[in-house]
Scaffold this motif. Structure first.
Motif, mmCIF file in Angstrom:
data_model
loop_
_atom_site.group_PDB
_atom_site.id
_atom_site.type_symbol
_atom_site.label_atom_id
_atom_site.label_comp_id
_atom_site.label_asym_id
_atom_site.label_seq_id
_atom_site.Cartn_x
_atom_site.Cartn_y
_atom_site.Cartn_z
ATOM 1 N N LYS A 56 1.326 -1.359 -0.004
ATOM 2 C CA LYS A 56 -0.051 0.265 0.184
ATOM 3 C C LYS A 56 0.828 0.899 -0.033
ATOM 4 C CE LYS A 56 -4.006 -1.716 1.544
ATOM 5 N NZ LYS A 56 -5.616 -0.903 2.472
ATOM 6 N N LYS A 57 1.295 1.316 -0.807
ATOM 7 C CA LYS A 57 2.724 2.453 -0.751
ATOM 8 C C LYS A 57 2.295 2.993 -2.616
ATOM 9 C CE LYS A 57 6.740 1.204 2.763
ATOM 10 N NZ LYS A 57 7.886 1.493 2.580
ATOM 11 N N TYR A 58 1.969 4.336 -2.699
ATOM 12 C CA TYR A 58 1.674 4.374 -3.897
ATOM 13 C C TYR A 58 2.438 5.870 -4.649
ATOM 14 C CZ TYR A 58 -2.449 1.559 -3.432
ATOM 15 O OH TYR A 58 -3.041 0.677 -2.936
ATOM 16 N N THR A 59 3.476 6.116 -5.827
ATOM 17 C CA THR A 59 4.715 7.004 -5.584
ATOM 18 C C THR A 59 3.588 8.049 -7.030
ATOM 19 O OG1 THR A 59 5.915 5.568 -5.025
ATOM 20 C CG2 THR A 59 6.340 7.182 -6.416
ATOM 21 N N PHE A 60 3.421 9.252 -6.401
ATOM 22 C CA PHE A 60 3.024 10.380 -7.190
ATOM 23 C C PHE A 60 4.026 11.596 -6.977
ATOM 24 C CE2 PHE A 60 -0.319 8.730 -4.807
ATOM 25 C CZ PHE A 60 -1.300 8.577 -5.756
ATOM 26 N N ARG A 61 4.222 12.238 -8.895
ATOM 27 C CA ARG A 61 4.760 13.186 -8.869
ATOM 28 C C ARG A 61 4.117 14.658 -8.447
ATOM 29 N NH1 ARG A 61 7.976 14.952 -13.967
ATOM 30 N NH2 ARG A 61 9.050 16.768 -13.913
ATOM 31 N N VAL A 62 4.632 15.548 -7.230
ATOM 32 C CA VAL A 62 3.816 16.336 -6.695
ATOM 33 C C VAL A 62 4.475 18.346 -7.064
ATOM 34 C CG1 VAL A 62 2.878 14.882 -4.995
ATOM 35 C CG2 VAL A 62 4.885 16.145 -4.128
ATOM 36 N N ASP A 63 3.574 18.570 -6.552
ATOM 37 C CA ASP A 63 3.974 20.031 -6.869
ATOM 38 C C ASP A 63 4.916 20.734 -5.907
ATOM 39 O OD1 ASP A 63 3.669 23.355 -7.624
ATOM 40 O OD2 ASP A 63 2.728 23.096 -5.132
ATOM 41 N N LYS A 64 6.377 21.026 -6.541
ATOM 42 C CA LYS A 64 7.463 21.285 -5.538
ATOM 43 C C LYS A 64 7.461 22.079 -4.546
ATOM 44 C CE LYS A 64 11.639 22.076 -7.606
ATOM 45 N NZ LYS A 64 12.291 22.631 -8.861
ATOM 46 N N GLY A 65 6.138 23.202 -4.030
ATOM 47 C CA GLY A 65 6.274 23.632 -3.101
ATOM 48 C C GLY A 65 5.375 23.492 -2.094
ATOM 49 N N TRP A 88 11.812 18.279 -9.979
ATOM 50 C CA TRP A 88 10.446 17.688 -9.116
ATOM 51 C C TRP A 88 10.389 16.760 -8.393
ATOM 52 C CZ3 TRP A 88 8.584 12.384 -9.491
ATOM 53 C CH2 TRP A 88 9.849 11.763 -10.031
ATOM 54 N N LYS A 89 9.391 17.380 -7.302
ATOM 55 C CA LYS A 89 9.449 16.549 -6.183
ATOM 56 C C LYS A 89 8.975 15.316 -6.068
ATOM 57 C CE LYS A 89 8.636 18.163 -1.023
ATOM 58 N NZ LYS A 89 7.850 19.031 -0.577
ATOM 59 N N LYS A 90 9.125 13.819 -5.760
ATOM 60 C CA LYS A 90 8.023 12.882 -5.171
ATOM 61 C C LYS A 90 7.944 12.515 -4.193
ATOM 62 C CE LYS A 90 10.615 8.767 -6.469
ATOM 63 N NZ LYS A 90 11.540 8.032 -6.968
ATOM 64 N N ALA A 91 6.320 12.024 -4.148
ATOM 65 C CA ALA A 91 6.099 11.431 -2.596
ATOM 66 C C ALA A 91 5.754 10.295 -2.313
ATOM 67 C CB ALA A 91 4.543 12.308 -2.089
ATOM 68 N N ILE A 92 5.740 9.866 -1.725
ATOM 69 C CA ILE A 92 5.765 8.131 -1.844
ATOM 70 C C ILE A 92 4.410 8.459 -0.421
ATOM 71 C CG2 ILE A 92 6.272 5.345 -1.389
ATOM 72 C CD1 ILE A 92 9.112 6.587 -2.046
#
Length: 99
Positions: free
Chosen positions: A25-34, A78-82
């Motif tokens: 249940k770990k999902y990876t997204f490209r997110v807004d840098k701020g 860019w910023k990545k969020a797991i």
């Protein structure tokens, strides 16, 4: 300016490593840098009803050097969020269809 959930979560990251995390249940997204971890968690819960976020890990990805003939430059960083969901949380259907 108030950011909406669509402004924070840009797109999913689909790689072999990110697909392996779906079982846990770990999902990876490209997110807004701020955006920060709290905003990312609220955006995921808003965009995907029935999900509960347990924790968010973020990292900044540096731009890579690219060449086009003798001209060279860098791709944008860019910023990545797991995002890790809780055990009783519902999964995200978009990723479930890929496994």
């Amino acid at each position: 300016m108030v950011k909406t959930a669509q402004d924070i979560i840009i797109k999913p990251v689909i790689t072999e490593k990110s697909m392996d995390g779906i079982a846990n249940k770990k999902y990876t997204f490209r997110v807004d840098k701020g955006s920060n971890k709290i905003e990312i968690a609220k955006a995921v819960e808003a965009l995907f009803p029935g999900t509960k976020v347990a924790k968010v890990n973020t990292l900044n990805v540096r731009g890579r050097l690219r060449r086009q003939g003798r001209t060279e430059g860098y791709t944008s960083s860019w910023k990545k969020a797991i995002v890790t969901l809780t055990e009783d949380s519902k999964g995200i259907e978009f990723f479930e269809g890929m496994v």
